[in-house]
Motif scaffolding. Structure first.
Motif, short mmCIF file in Angstrom:
data_model
loop_
_atom_site.label_atom_id
_atom_site.label_comp_id
_atom_site.label_asym_id
_atom_site.label_seq_id
_atom_site.Cartn_x
_atom_site.Cartn_y
_atom_site.Cartn_z
N TRP A 11 0.85 -1.18 0.00
CA TRP A 11 0.00 0.00 0.00
C TRP A 11 0.89 1.24 0.00
O TRP A 11 1.16 1.86 1.02
CB TRP A 11 -0.96 -0.04 1.19
N PHE A 20 -2.97 3.93 -1.61
CA PHE A 20 -3.74 4.58 -0.55
C PHE A 20 -4.64 5.68 -1.11
O PHE A 20 -5.78 5.86 -0.67
CB PHE A 20 -2.82 5.15 0.53
N LYS A 35 -4.05 7.65 3.17
CA LYS A 35 -3.56 6.99 4.39
C LYS A 35 -3.98 7.72 5.65
O LYS A 35 -4.19 7.11 6.71
CB LYS A 35 -2.03 6.90 4.32
N LEU A 88 -2.59 1.91 12.03
CA LEU A 88 -1.56 1.86 10.99
C LEU A 88 -0.26 1.25 11.51
O LEU A 88 0.52 0.69 10.75
CB LEU A 88 -1.29 3.26 10.45
N ASP A 102 6.41 0.11 2.92
CA ASP A 102 4.99 0.33 2.64
C ASP A 102 4.18 -0.79 3.28
O ASP A 102 4.55 -1.97 3.16
CB ASP A 102 4.73 0.35 1.13
N VAL A 105 -4.45 -2.94 5.18
CA VAL A 105 -5.18 -1.73 5.55
C VAL A 105 -6.06 -2.07 6.76
O VAL A 105 -6.71 -3.12 6.78
CB VAL A 105 -6.06 -1.26 4.37
#
Length: 439
Positions: free
Chosen positions: A120, A125, A131, A139, A148, A152
């Protein structure tokens, strides 16, 4: 991750995981993937509700809504936690898996290391709204730092202390315990007449490793060094594990039979008044499904040594939750990204997290008044102030299995009346560390 979720992450063979990591982290899934039609997606969902049928009732109407909006049909399979990680690992090596899947957020770095999941990056994103829509704590459990993410956030959860109001009142206890000394004192008052102060899911490696992690944090340490090397036998880790096991072994506020519990039995005992306290992740929906009314129990932060939860040594939960991932080799990447955007939209976040009594990891959805119940406030406050992500290292899944099983064996010793000492705890953790992949 968890509740029926609970049978979870630890239930995976170390040999399979070791084989996976020994392949240099794996390679991207090649070939045509699992789905040749741009008008369909295959989705593996984790078992979040009281049963797989409950999950289907929650999810099917939402998937039908997505199909109506996009013309993309989603083929759903709800997978029990006892099978999920092995199914995912098999898919990463065979190339035959779903397009989109749920993963326990503690597995994020381990599955990231296989190379099979879609990263991602900022571009991806942006396709789901950015994000910055997600809360930082969620997160933090989406992959290794500096890379990365390959998942999600979908549902957020934290541990809390659930307590039976009537049993507390009958024992003359006016408020929930804030420190472990208070919890032990209360637990001893409540352990009588065939009932027990605290329920433990002792044969569940996943539950065990979560508690081991939190107790170690409260003793000022972790199970890995700053550069990601296993350090299971440091003094703080040993002291933390012993303190947890001693709730049964020395303090005797948990029933010896709890050492055999692995499938939500401790929740059932709490719901039926056999135990007065329970340490659990986002338990409201689970308790409701077992007939326990919300007005019969209270929800408080998990105790800490000082009585005031916070960061560092006052950590009282791991950052629990479920993430959504996409297999890199999907034949319907555009559809998969649309599906992730749909599932993380404000409207769907409210519907799904209400159904599972979890907290939306999307900021705007989390602010919805629907998530301001007393229980929700405790969970949100914990996630914001006093929860820490499980170690985001490639060998995290092996750690869960090895340490969770070590704690299971120590609780079995306690239940059998065998002594649990600092030396025996250290020996069990040393054996667990020897099971970690060689570097």
């Amino acid at each position: 991750m968890r509740t029926t979720r609970a049978a979870a992450a630890g239930a995976v063979t170390v040999s399979l995981l070791t084989a996976l990591t020994a392949c240099g982290g794996g390679s991207p899934m090649g070939g045509g993937g699992s789905n040749a039609s741009p008008k369909t997606l295959t989705y593996w969902a984790s078992n979040q509700g009281a049963s797989i049928e409950v999950d289907k009732k929650v999810l099917q109407p939402e998937l039908a809504k997505f199909a109506k909006q996009t013309g993309i049909k989603v083929n759903l399979e709800v997978i029990p936690w006892s099978d999920l990680l092995n199914r995912i690992l098999t898919a990463t090596t065979s190339g035959q898996g779903p397009d989109v899947l749920n993963i326990g957020n503690t597995w994020s770095a381990s599955l990231q290391a296989t190379g099979a999941l879609l990263p991602w990056d900022a571009k991806n994103f942006d396709k789901i709204g950015g994000k910055d829509r997600f809360v930082d704590s969620a997160l933090g459990s989406t992959g290794a730092q500096g890379q990365d993410p390959t998942a999600v956030p979908l549902y957020s959860m934290s541990y809390a202390l659930y307590y039976n109001k009537k049993m507390f009142a009958d024992a003359g206890i006016s408020k929930p315990p804030a420190t472990w000394d208070e919890l032990i004192a209360d637990g001893k008052k409540l352990t009588k007449d065939g009932k027990w102060g605290l329920g433990i899911e002792g044969s569940n490696p996943s539950e065990n490793v979560h508690h081991a992690f939190v107790f170690a944090k409260q003793h000022g340490t972790d199970f890995f060094t700053a550069d990601g090397k296993p350090d299971f036998t440091n003094d703080g880790a040993v002291a933390g594990v012993k303190q947890f096991v001693d709730l049964m072994a020395k303090d005797k506020i948990a029933a010896p039979g709890n050492a055999e519990y692995a499938q939500n039995q401790s929740v059932s005992d709490f719901a039926t008044g056999k135990t007065a306290m329970l340490l659990w992740q986002s338990a409201t929906a689970n308790l409701k499904s077992q007939g326990m009314s919300e007005d019969t129990y209270g929800v408080a932060p998990v105790p800490v040594q000082s009585g005031t939860p916070g960061t560092g040594t006052q950590t009282n939960s791991m950052v629990a939750g479920i993430n959504l991932a996409v297999f890199k080799n999907t034949d319907n990447l555009d559809g998969a990204l649309k599906f992730v955007k749909f599932m993380t939209s404000d409207g769907e976040q409210k519907i799904l997290n209400e159904a599972y009594s979890s907290i939306p990891p999307v900021k705007t959805a989390q602010a919805d008044p629907a998530f301001n119940t007393p229980a929700d406030k405790v969970l949100k406050d914990t996630l914001a102030k006093s929860a820490a992500p499980m170690p985001q290292v490639a060998d995290e899944s092996q750690f869960e299995t090895a340490v969770g099983t070590a704690v299971k064996d120590l609780l079995a010793d306690a239940a059998a009346g065998r002594p649990v000492t600092t030396d025996s705890v250290k020996a069990a953790l040393e054996k667990a560390q020897q099971q970690m992949p060689a570097k």
